[in-house]
Design an enzyme around this catalytic site. Structure first.
Site, short mmCIF file in Angstrom:
data_model
loop_
_atom_site.label_atom_id
_atom_site.label_comp_id
_atom_site.label_asym_id
_atom_site.label_seq_id
_atom_site.Cartn_x
_atom_site.Cartn_y
_atom_site.Cartn_z
N HIS A 1 43.63 62.37 111.09
CA HIS A 1 44.23 62.71 109.79
C HIS A 1 44.08 64.21 109.57
O HIS A 1 42.98 64.75 109.50
CB HIS A 1 43.54 61.91 108.69
CG HIS A 1 44.15 62.13 107.33
ND1 HIS A 1 45.32 61.51 106.93
CD2 HIS A 1 43.76 62.89 106.28
CE1 HIS A 1 45.61 61.88 105.69
NE2 HIS A 1 44.69 62.73 105.27
N MET B 1 49.89 68.75 101.75
CA MET B 1 49.61 69.05 100.34
C MET B 1 50.11 70.47 100.11
O MET B 1 49.34 71.42 99.89
CB MET B 1 48.11 68.91 100.05
CG MET B 1 47.65 67.46 100.05
SD MET B 1 45.87 67.26 100.27
CE MET B 1 45.77 67.32 102.06
N GLY C 1 42.78 67.91 97.42
CA GLY C 1 42.31 69.29 97.49
C GLY C 1 40.97 69.48 98.15
O GLY C 1 40.72 70.53 98.73
N PHE C 2 40.13 68.45 98.10
CA PHE C 2 38.78 68.62 98.63
C PHE C 2 38.27 67.32 99.24
O PHE C 2 38.60 66.24 98.76
CB PHE C 2 37.82 69.05 97.51
CG PHE C 2 38.26 70.30 96.82
CD1 PHE C 2 37.97 71.55 97.35
CD2 PHE C 2 39.01 70.23 95.66
CE1 PHE C 2 38.41 72.71 96.73
CE2 PHE C 2 39.46 71.38 95.02
CZ PHE C 2 39.16 72.63 95.56
N GLY D 1 34.87 64.92 100.17
CA GLY D 1 33.58 64.62 99.56
C GLY D 1 33.61 64.23 98.10
O GLY D 1 32.56 64.21 97.44
N GLY E 1 40.46 59.25 100.40
CA GLY E 1 39.56 59.83 99.43
C GLY E 1 38.37 58.94 99.09
O GLY E 1 38.54 57.84 98.54
N SER F 1 34.23 62.89 104.94
CA SER F 1 32.77 63.01 104.86
C SER F 1 32.09 61.70 105.25
O SER F 1 30.98 61.72 105.80
CB SER F 1 32.36 63.43 103.45
OG SER F 1 32.96 62.59 102.48
#
Ligand code: DX5
Ligand code: ZN
Length: 234
Positions: free
Chosen positions: A36, A76, A150-151, A153, A184, A206
């Site tokens: 991914h 994104m 966007g992030f 974890g 996510g 993560s």
């Protein structure tokens, strides 16, 4: 079309970019199915990552090393059309994008498929599924975000489970060959309930790269094995 074989898709956002090829090789050797590949532009999302150049290098490395796994490019970025052919040439197998980031969703889906890739739409936690209504015939994958993009974890947003169930019904009713992916906050602890909601493609960043169990090439095999055991329960 009933649920497809489960695919575990490590998000390389949580890999070590100084040794990206090795991390990808090791995570696939440990039993993962898909790479991914998160593309962020500091415009559509407030973070900046990697582009077609890195995808191409990674693809060449995988071919040279005999690493066989589809590359799942999660765009994104806004706009999307300009960059689609570049990712297709760089070796992407799947290309997904957020409908809010394209002025012409149908055109972008057609462009991805015309470039020889599988196409998909990505739904943020607050994005309506209405975008699917008129384009199911041009979709190979539907990605439900269980965090705001966007992030890595971030914590899993549980409302995503209801959305997965709704999309599962839509896919089954369509009779089409469409993958249902989640992205996510997916970990060993919650992957079974995500699967029970109808998901077949599980992104985890993560949750996988944070869990190396050894220094060798199979260092992610414990976490991936645990995920498979949880999936078998669902
Ligand atoms: C977030 C990305 C995800 C992210 C997931 O915008 O699309 O793919 O890497 O990371 P985890 O699994 O750590 O939530
Ligand atoms: Zn992603």
């Amino acid at each position: 079309m009933s649920k497809k074989e489960n695919w575990i898709a490590p998000s390389i956002l949580s890999a070590d970019f100084a040794q990206l090829g090795k991390d990808v090789k090791d995570v696939i050797a440990s039993g993962a199915d898909v790479v991914h590949f998160d593309v962020m532009d500091n415009h559509y999302v407030p973070n900046l990552t990697i582009g077609p150049l890195v995808c191409e290098s990674l693809k060449n490395f995988m071919d040279k090393e005999g690493v066989k796994a589809p590359i799942d490019v999660h765009l994104m970025v806004k706009p999307v059309d300009r960059i689609i052919p570049d990712f297709a040439s760089a070796g992407a197998d799947y290309i997904t994008f957020h409908p809010e980031a394209s002025e012409h969703v149908d055109r972008s889906l057609q462009l991805i498929q015309a470039e020889g890739c599988k196409a998909g739409l990505v739904f943020n936690p607050a994005t309506s599924l209405n975008y699917l209504e008129h384009v199911m015939d041009k979709i190979d994958m539907i990605l439900i975000m269980s965090v705001n993009p966007g992030f890595g974890g971030q914590a899993f947003i549980p409302q995503a489970l209801e959305k997965l169930k709704a999309v599962r019904q839509m896919i089954d009713a369509s009779g089409r060959d469409i993958r249902l992916e989640i992205d996510g906050g997916v970990k060993v602890e919650n992957i079974a309930e995500v699967a029970a909601a109808g998901c077949d493609t599980f992104v985890s960043g993560s949750g996988i790269f944070g869990k190396a169990n050894a220094a060798d090439a199979n260092r992610y095999d414990t976490v991936i094995q645990q995920m498979r055991e949880e999936l078998a329960k669902a």
